[in-house]
Design an enzyme around this catalytic site. Structure first.
Site, PDB file in Angstrom:
ATOM      1  N   LYS A  16      13.896   3.007   6.247  1.00  0.00           N
ATOM      2  CA  LYS A  16      14.697   1.323   5.650  1.00  0.00           C
ATOM      3  C   LYS A  16      14.916   0.495   3.827  1.00  0.00           C
ATOM      4  O   LYS A  16      15.262   0.325   3.273  1.00  0.00           O
ATOM      5  CB  LYS A  16      14.974  -0.430   6.757  1.00  0.00           C
ATOM      6  N   ARG A  91      15.753  -9.275  13.332  1.00  0.00           N
ATOM      7  CA  ARG A  91      14.462  -8.484  14.706  1.00  0.00           C
ATOM      8  C   ARG A  91      14.009  -8.668  16.082  1.00  0.00           C
ATOM      9  O   ARG A  91      13.595  -8.799  16.906  1.00  0.00           O
ATOM     10  CB  ARG A  91      13.558  -8.692  13.863  1.00  0.00           C
ATOM     11  N   ARG A 130       1.769   5.763   4.356  1.00  0.00           N
ATOM     12  CA  ARG A 130       2.197   4.426   3.633  1.00  0.00           C
ATOM     13  C   ARG A 130       1.118   4.275   3.700  1.00  0.00           C
ATOM     14  O   ARG A 130       0.784   3.306   2.197  1.00  0.00           O
ATOM     15  CB  ARG A 130       3.367   4.063   4.162  1.00  0.00           C
ATOM     16  N   ARG A 136      -1.061  -1.585   1.916  1.00  0.00           N
ATOM     17  CA  ARG A 136      -0.177  -2.533   2.683  1.00  0.00           C
ATOM     18  C   ARG A 136      -1.145  -2.989   4.745  1.00  0.00           C
ATOM     19  O   ARG A 136      -1.985  -1.810   5.472  1.00  0.00           O
ATOM     20  CB  ARG A 136       0.842  -1.923   3.898  1.00  0.00           C
ATOM     21  N   ARG A 147       3.304  -2.572  16.378  1.00  0.00           N
ATOM     22  CA  ARG A 147       4.555  -2.574  15.403  1.00  0.00           C
ATOM     23  C   ARG A 147       5.741  -1.908  16.130  1.00  0.00           C
ATOM     24  O   ARG A 147       6.644  -2.818  16.766  1.00  0.00           O
ATOM     25  CB  ARG A 147       5.076  -2.689  14.441  1.00  0.00           C
TER      26      ARG A 147
HETATM   27  P1  AMP Z   1       8.311  -4.908   7.442  1.00  0.00           P
HETATM   28  O1  AMP Z   1       8.057  -5.629   6.073  1.00  0.00           O
HETATM   29  O2  AMP Z   1      10.370  -5.460   7.111  1.00  0.00           O
HETATM   30  O3  AMP Z   1       7.624  -4.431   7.746  1.00  0.00           O
HETATM   31  O4  AMP Z   1       7.855  -6.744   7.715  1.00  0.00           O
HETATM   32  C1  AMP Z   1       6.335  -6.856   7.535  1.00  0.00           C
HETATM   33  C2  AMP Z   1       6.114  -8.385   8.323  1.00  0.00           C
HETATM   34  O5  AMP Z   1       6.968  -9.088   8.305  1.00  0.00           O
HETATM   35  C3  AMP Z   1       6.626  -8.020  10.449  1.00  0.00           C
HETATM   36  O6  AMP Z   1       5.890  -7.215  10.701  1.00  0.00           O
HETATM   37  C4  AMP Z   1       6.569  -9.202  10.545  1.00  0.00           C
HETATM   38  O7  AMP Z   1       4.847 -10.087  10.707  1.00  0.00           O
HETATM   39  C5  AMP Z   1       7.559 -10.013   9.715  1.00  0.00           C
HETATM   40  N1  AMP Z   1       8.329  -9.719   9.859  1.00  0.00           N
HETATM   41  C6  AMP Z   1       9.448  -9.241   8.904  1.00  0.00           C
HETATM   42  N2  AMP Z   1      11.133  -9.644   8.531  1.00  0.00           N
HETATM   43  C7  AMP Z   1      10.627 -10.405  10.389  1.00  0.00           C
HETATM   44  C8  AMP Z   1      11.326 -11.199  10.652  1.00  0.00           C
HETATM   45  N3  AMP Z   1      12.946 -10.558  10.837  1.00  0.00           N
HETATM   46  N4  AMP Z   1      11.176 -11.697  12.880  1.00  0.00           N
HETATM   47  C9  AMP Z   1       9.870 -12.129  12.477  1.00  0.00           C
HETATM   48  N5  AMP Z   1       9.218 -11.505  11.477  1.00  0.00           N
HETATM   49  C10 AMP Z   1       9.708 -10.513  10.530  1.00  0.00           C
END
Ligand code: AMP
Length: 189
Positions: A16, A91, A130, A136, A147
């Site tokens: 994404k 989400r 990654r 990360r 996740r």
């Molecule tokens: P991402 O980089 O989008 O994979 O987000 C990393 C982490 O941030 C996720 O595993 C969640 O802990 C938190 N996070 C990001 N976006 C959201 C969202 N829309 N709702 C809840 N938690 C989020």
């Protein structure tokens, strides 16, 4: 060109963020990634960052009200008025409803939701790769598996939500960045 209001949906590791970056260049609209904003908040040790850090490291979702606040504030900024690419938000059902309500109030509904599809083993192998490259802290195998489970439980139902709105396009997430980009281009056509 009319404003493009796009949403990229898909499991972690589906590409994404990478695809959103290409769309930023193509349409000159900002990428809105709640994950990036939350990581910045963690790094800056803001109140939200301090609250979110442990949940993010475990691979849990940050509470809806926190994320909705972050996303709404970002969507209100000037550069988002010409369009945007949402990446990683919404989400959950509650987040999707809050977004629908906000955009309806503004009279600017989402135009398209692109759902990237990828099978679980490919997701795991991509995320572990990654982890080596970016370091990360939520890309270790336990957090990765968690996740994915969280995605399947909480986020995947949103595919049906946007399908019901008639704006969903499914795009196969396997293959090279260029191949996926081409499929997305066609889906947005
Ligand atoms: P991402 O980089 O989008 O994979 O987000 C990393 C982490 O941030 C996720 O595993 C969640 O802990 C938190 N996070 C990001 N976006 C959201 C969202 N829309 N709702 C809840 N938690 C989020």
């Amino acid at each position: 060109m009319t404003a493009r209001r796009l949403l990229l949906l898909g499991p972690p590791g589906a590409g994404k963020g990478t695809q959103a970056q290409l769309l930023v260049e193509r349409y000159r609209i900002p990428q809105i990634s709640t994950g990036d904003m939350l990581r910045a908040a963690v790094a800056a040790e803001t109140e939200i960052g301090i609250q979110a850090k442990a949940m993010m490291e475990r691979g849990d979702l940050v509470p809806d009200e926190v994320v909705i606040g972050v996303a709404e504030e970002r969507l209100a900024q000037d550069d988002a008025q010409r369009g945007f690419i949402l990446d990683g938000f919404p989400r959950t059902g509650a987040q999707a409803e809050a977004l629908d309500a906000l955009l309806e109030r503004l009279g600017t509904p989402l135009e398209r939701c692109v759902a990237l599809t990828l099978d679980e083993e490919e997701i795991v192998s991509r995320l572990l790769k990654r982890a080596e490259i970016e370091g990360r802290s939520d890309d270790n195998e336990t957090a990765v598996r968690h996740r994915i489970a969280v995605y399947q439980e909480q986020t995947e139902p949103l595919v049906a939500h946007y399908e019901a709105q008639g704006i969903l396009r499914r795009v196969e997430g396997t293959g090279s960045v260029e191949e996926v980009a081409k499929r997305i281009e066609e889906a947005l056509g």
